[in-house]
Design an enzyme around this catalytic site. Structure first.
Site, PDB file in Angstrom:
ATOM      1  N   SER A  29       0.833  -1.211   0.000  1.00  0.00           N
ATOM      2  CA  SER A  29       0.000   0.000   0.000  1.00  0.00           C
ATOM      3  C   SER A  29       0.866   1.259   0.000  1.00  0.00           C
ATOM      4  CB  SER A  29      -0.896   0.018   1.245  1.00  0.00           C
ATOM      5  OG  SER A  29      -1.839  -1.014   1.183  1.00  0.00           O
ATOM      6  N   ARG A 129     -13.412  -6.881 -11.421  1.00  0.00           N
ATOM      7  CA  ARG A 129     -13.656  -6.156 -10.163  1.00  0.00           C
ATOM      8  C   ARG A 129     -14.368  -4.826 -10.400  1.00  0.00           C
ATOM      9  NH1 ARG A 129      -8.269  -6.425  -6.697  1.00  0.00           N
ATOM     10  NH2 ARG A 129      -9.714  -5.637  -5.106  1.00  0.00           N
ATOM     11  N   ASP A 327      -7.170  -7.897   4.460  1.00  0.00           N
ATOM     12  CA  ASP A 327      -6.441  -8.807   3.566  1.00  0.00           C
ATOM     13  C   ASP A 327      -5.972 -10.069   4.281  1.00  0.00           C
ATOM     14  OD1 ASP A 327      -6.738  -7.119   1.403  1.00  0.00           O
ATOM     15  OD2 ASP A 327      -4.874  -6.037   1.809  1.00  0.00           O
ATOM     16  N   LYS A 354     -12.417  -8.866  -3.731  1.00  0.00           N
ATOM     17  CA  LYS A 354     -10.952  -8.706  -3.772  1.00  0.00           C
ATOM     18  C   LYS A 354     -10.418  -9.346  -5.057  1.00  0.00           C
ATOM     19  CE  LYS A 354     -10.654  -6.450   0.048  1.00  0.00           C
ATOM     20  NZ  LYS A 354     -10.281  -5.035  -0.001  1.00  0.00           N
ATOM     21  N   ARG A 358     -12.868 -14.068  -1.947  1.00  0.00           N
ATOM     22  CA  ARG A 358     -11.994 -14.770  -0.994  1.00  0.00           C
ATOM     23  C   ARG A 358     -12.758 -15.639  -0.010  1.00  0.00           C
ATOM     24  NH1 ARG A 358      -7.328 -10.056  -0.219  1.00  0.00           N
ATOM     25  NH2 ARG A 358      -6.093 -10.800  -1.987  1.00  0.00           N
TER      26      ARG A 358
END
Ligand code: S3P
Length: 450
Positions: A29, A129, A327, A354, A358
């Site tokens: 990030s 996405r 995450d 994601k 997930r």
């Protein structure tokens, strides 16, 4: 290991004690943000410890396409010659962000209020996405977006020539959306206000302040409001990227579940908006300690020591903690399979959008490994049966998702029979040295499936 090539099947088998030091790469990030804000500053930003994973390399390439000078000086060392806020040039070709939702969404925000047109695409995962969550607030600035049905890539954005400042309450807990709006607000006159109901990772705010932007945070009834004054001149910075807690999660988790292990993971960023997994593991009874706690580059950092923890028990993870460990639920689900009792994970609907869905990927893979798992739209429960209890013996589908791939490989290190994955290639997006680093600790990894 390549993120974009042919699939790389891999297998992990039950391993002896994992021992030693696991020096994980820089924070993904923060690495994206360092490149993007460096490109928006006037002059040369110097970065050390940059993650050289495919996601970040794709962002570096994109910044070059918008006119910034981006130079690789040595391992982890990069310089960025910024063009200034509003100084982006029109890219000569399509911007391919590969697998990275963070890359594409932040870059869309960064270009949205400059008079340039750019077309974005990505790999098969990224093209599924939702981008509407970003293009909707960007439209308030005057940015126009034309994409595929459902707001999917490829997508063309026409930056607003005369952007208006925006006040926007982010409807989902998403640091990417918050950051995209803040980056767009940089080139709008006046104050742009972004409000989040739940605090998400605050690297953009911290780094904007470091680059000399004027912003303040006000906590009110609606949530956390970030007020940014537009059209600053950003001053170039020297940035030392801390090591990624989301990557540290894997050697830490493996150390907890593999019998006899003692793993040291030095220099990990422990920004409270990121450290939720480690809090949760400690609540489960993990032998996980923070050593040598310090501050580096404005972020709290410590060395993590994870030792085999045979007495972990399942817990109910507080849903409000989800943004600080969003995450990490896949690897938590693996650890939960080796704890005693139920680990209940609620408020995790964001996991479905994601790099893959997930929740579905973990439920399917863990069940194939013989675990007892339940799921709902925004929750998952793993019923664990203690150390060494997971039967394993499955090939798990990773759906172009690095964290799913690493999670199942860690599961295989402590399961009764080997666990294989269909493709370890995507691991290179965030943790290109994963395979060698884990092998050096004693992890029995092999190429191919069982
Ligand atoms: C990120 C934000 C999170 C996270 C992603 C990185 C960021 O996504 O899942 O890996 O750097 O801002 P969301 O903002 O969609 O929650």
């Amino acid at each position: 290991m390549s993120a974009h090539g042919d699939p790389i099947p891999m297998t992990a088998r039950r391993s002896g004690p994992l021992k030693g030091e696991a020096v994980v790469p820089g924070d993904k990030s923060i690495s994206h943000r360092a490149l993007i804000l460096g490109a928006l500053a006037v002059g040369e930003t110097r970065i050390s410890g940059l993650l050289e994973g495919q996601d970040v390399l794709d962002t570096a390439r994109a910044m070059r396409a918008f006119g910034a000078g981006v130079t690789h000086e040595g391992p982890g060392a990069w310089t960025v010659q910024g063009v200034g806020v509003g100084g982006f040039a029109e890219p000569p070709d399509v911007i391919d962000c590969g697998n990275s939702g963070t890359g594409v969404r932040l870059i869309m925000g960064a270009m949205a209020t400059s008079p340039v047109t750019a077309t974005f695409t990505g790999d098969a995962s990224l093209r599924k996405r939702p981008m509407g969550r970003v293009t909707e607030p960007l439209a308030l600035f005057g940015t126009r977006a034309f994409g595929r049905q459902g707001g999917r890539l490829p997508m063309t954005l026409i930056g607003a020539a005369e952007p208006a400042p925006v006040r926007y309450a982010v409807p989902v807990p998403s640091a990417q959306v918050k950051s995209a709006v803040l980056l767009a607000g940089l080139n709008a006159p006046g104050e742009t206000v972004v409000i989040e109901r739940e605090a998400t990772r605050d690297h953009t705010e911290r780094m904007l302040a470091g680059f000399g932007a004027t912003l303040r945070v006000e906590d009110g009834a609606e949530g956390r409001a970030i007020v940014l004054t537009g059209q600053p001149e950003l001053r170039p910075q020297t940035i030392a990227v801390p090591r990624d807690p989301s990557s540290a999660a894997f050697p830490v988790a493996a150390g907890l579940i593999v019998e006899g292990s003692d793993v040291l993971v030095p220099g990990i960023g422990l920004n409270p908006t990121r450290a939720g997994l480690f809090t949760t593991l400690r609540e489960m009874g993990a032998d996980l300690s923070y050593e040598n706690a310090r501050e580096e580059g404005g972020e709290p950092v410590a060395d993590l020591r994870a030792r085999f923890s045979p007495d972990m028990t399942g817990i109910e993870v507080p849903p409000e903690r989800a943004p600080s460990m969003i995450d990490e639920y896949p690897i938590l689900a693996v650890v939960a399979a080796f704890a005693d009792g139920a680990t209940v994970m609620r408020g995790i609907g964001e996991l479905r959008v994601k790099e893959c869905d997930r929740i579905a990927a973990m439920v399917t893979g863990l069940r194939a490994c013989g675990a007892e798992v339940e799921e709902g739209e925004d929750w998952m429960i793993v019923h664990g049966h203690g150390p060494g209890s997971l039967p394993g013996g499955a090939i798990c589908a990773t759906h172009l998702d690095h964290r799913i791939a690493m999670s199942f490989l860690c599961a295989g290190l402590a399961a009764q029979r080997p666990v294989s994955i269909d493709d370890g290639g995507p691991i290179a997006t965030s943790f290109p040295i994963f395979e060698g680093l884990m092998a050096a600790l004693g992890a029995a990894f092999a190429r191919g499936t069982e």
